[in-house]
Design a protein around this motif. Structure first.
Motif, PDB file in Angstrom:
ATOM      1  N   HIS A 112      13.150  13.916 -13.190  1.00 17.51           N
ATOM      2  CA  HIS A 112      13.435  15.238 -13.765  1.00 17.51           C
ATOM      3  C   HIS A 112      13.758  16.181 -12.623  1.00 17.51           C
ATOM      4  CE1 HIS A 112       9.157  15.440 -12.836  1.00 17.51           C
ATOM      5  NE2 HIS A 112       9.134  16.738 -13.028  1.00 17.51           N
ATOM      6  N   HIS A 114      12.277  18.935 -11.266  1.00 16.94           N
ATOM      7  CA  HIS A 114      11.284  19.711 -10.500  1.00 16.94           C
ATOM      8  C   HIS A 114      11.325  19.416  -8.999  1.00 16.94           C
ATOM      9  CE1 HIS A 114       8.472  20.890 -14.065  1.00 16.94           C
ATOM     10  NE2 HIS A 114       9.395  21.804 -13.826  1.00 16.94           N
ATOM     11  N   ASP A 116       9.174  19.037  -6.639  1.00 20.78           N
ATOM     12  CA  ASP A 116       8.337  18.030  -5.985  1.00 20.78           C
ATOM     13  C   ASP A 116       8.854  16.608  -6.252  1.00 20.78           C
ATOM     14  OD1 ASP A 116       7.489  18.901  -8.569  1.00 20.78           O
ATOM     15  OD2 ASP A 116       5.589  17.845  -8.361  1.00 20.78           O
ATOM     16  N   HIS A 117       9.961  16.511  -6.993  1.00 19.91           N
ATOM     17  CA  HIS A 117      10.627  15.225  -7.258  1.00 19.91           C
ATOM     18  C   HIS A 117      12.066  15.196  -6.729  1.00 19.91           C
ATOM     19  CE1 HIS A 117       7.359  14.068 -10.162  1.00 19.91           C
ATOM     20  NE2 HIS A 117       7.224  15.371 -10.149  1.00 19.91           N
ATOM     21  N   HIS A 189       8.004  17.574 -20.798  1.00 20.20           N
ATOM     22  CA  HIS A 189       7.473  18.328 -19.653  1.00 20.20           C
ATOM     23  C   HIS A 189       8.532  19.335 -19.195  1.00 20.20           C
ATOM     24  CE1 HIS A 189       5.839  18.827 -15.553  1.00 20.20           C
ATOM     25  NE2 HIS A 189       6.968  18.381 -15.067  1.00 20.20           N
ATOM     26  N   ASP A 208       6.777  12.930 -15.031  1.00 15.46           N
ATOM     27  CA  ASP A 208       5.704  13.882 -15.334  1.00 15.46           C
ATOM     28  C   ASP A 208       5.381  13.995 -16.819  1.00 15.46           C
ATOM     29  OD1 ASP A 208       5.350  14.345 -12.691  1.00 15.46           O
ATOM     30  OD2 ASP A 208       5.969  16.448 -12.693  1.00 15.46           O
TER      31      ASP A 208
HETATM   32 ZN    ZN Z   1       7.368  18.074 -12.968  1.00 14.65          ZN
END
Ligand code: ZN
Length: 317
Positions: A112, A114, A116-117, A189, A208
């Motif tokens: 996805h 975000h 942190d990914h 999410h 997530d």
């Molecule tokens: Zn996430």
């Protein structure tokens, strides 16, 4: 409404859940400006992360501690990574990848959008990775995107970080002699979540939609909701078998029993919070009633506190 603890507490919780709560990091916190948020701090301190490698099966490994969990499949076609972690963790991720094998990095799939990914997308692309993701991951990374739950507005990502290949519903990738099945979830999410199934090894990276041992973050700003999270979790439970290995976005590698426990936790919390809200209780009153008391000690020490999690559920019922 989104309830947040003080920024220092939120930051600490996030860093714990991403494996960065080292003593060096805690010392460094004193040097950071008081008004800095979770996103800036996570990026600044990523270099201090401890990145561990866990071997799974079928030649697959998972890297933990650099943001979201990163799955790695090496082989003759080059390495495939599922998720990119924080950009600042590049040296640690690079040595972890070298310890797995000498194949060049060839492909990256984002679960996805975000940060942190996807924060490491740009450097992984510069090393040779073709980036594949859901249409909405490209949309979010290409545009200015506000996340209220993090109190942060992300500018458009640099061109190299944008997925060059996208898909809408499903996609099959053949690489390194194996088959990888990608599937988009209905908004859960976020609106960009996909699952990644390594069909031969029977390893399922669910991003997530699953937080193993930590209360999840639900990103209402980009399409997430508690009901969407529950639907995604029901789909994961319907697919999981007794022997499948499940990689969550955050937390330890899990299995069917942990996925079922998490599904029951989401469903049970939703029911309790919705019932209290129907009685006219305010969010503060519901938090005080401790609807998640049974799991708070274990699950409330990550990125989201019990109060954060209850607030995320309250917002969607
Ligand atoms: Zn996430």
């Amino acid at each position: 409404m989104n309830t947040k603890l003080g920024p220092g507490i939120s930051r600490r919780r996030f860093l714990v859940s991403t494996g960065m709560a080292t003593s060096a990091l805690l010392a460094r916190r004193h040097l950071l400006a008081q008004d800095e948020g979770l996103v800036q701090t996570a990026r600044k301190t990523a270099a201090a992360a401890t990145v561990t490698v866990q071997k799974l099966r079928g030649n697959l490994s998972v890297l933990m501690g650099a943001g979201g969990n990163i799955a790695v499949l090496p082989g003759r076609d080059g390495k495939l990574l599922i998720d990119a972690g924080f950009a600042g963790a590049r040296p640690k991720i690079t040595s972890a990848l070298t310890s797995i094998g000498s194949d060049p990095i060839k492909q990256l799939i984002n679960t996805h959008w975000h940060f942190d990914h996807t924060d490491g997308n740009e450097w992984l692309h510069s090393e040779g990775a073709l980036i594949l993701a859901h249409t909405n991951t490209r949309k979010r990374l290409s545009n200015t995107t506000r996340v209220e739950g993090w109190n942060f507005t992300f500018p458009p990502s640099p061109p190299g970080a944008i997925p060059a290949e996208i898909f809408d519903d499903e996609r099959t990738v053949k690489l390194n002699g194996t088959t990888i099945a990608l599937k988009h979830y209905a908004p859960a999410h976020t609106d960009s979540d996909i699952s990644v199934h390594f069909t031969d090894a029977d390893i399922f990276h669910v991003g997530d939609t699953f937080w193993n041992g930590y209360y999840p973050f639900i990103d209402y700003s980009t399409g997430g909701s508690i009901d969407g999270m529950i639907r995604a979790t029901q789909a994961n439970v319907a697919k999981v078998t007794d022997t499948m290995i499940v990689i969550p976005g955050h937390g330890a590698v899990g299995d069917k029993s942990q996925l079922v426990f998490y599904r029951d936790l989401l469903v049970g919390t939703r029911e309790k919070v919705a019932a209290l809200k129907r009685q006219g209780k305010s969010l503060d009153e519901i938090v005080a009633a401790k609807p998640t008391a049974a799991t708070d000690a274990k699950w409330g020490n990550g990125f989201r506190s019990p109060k954060d999690f209850i607030g995320d559920v309250f917002q969607g019922v």
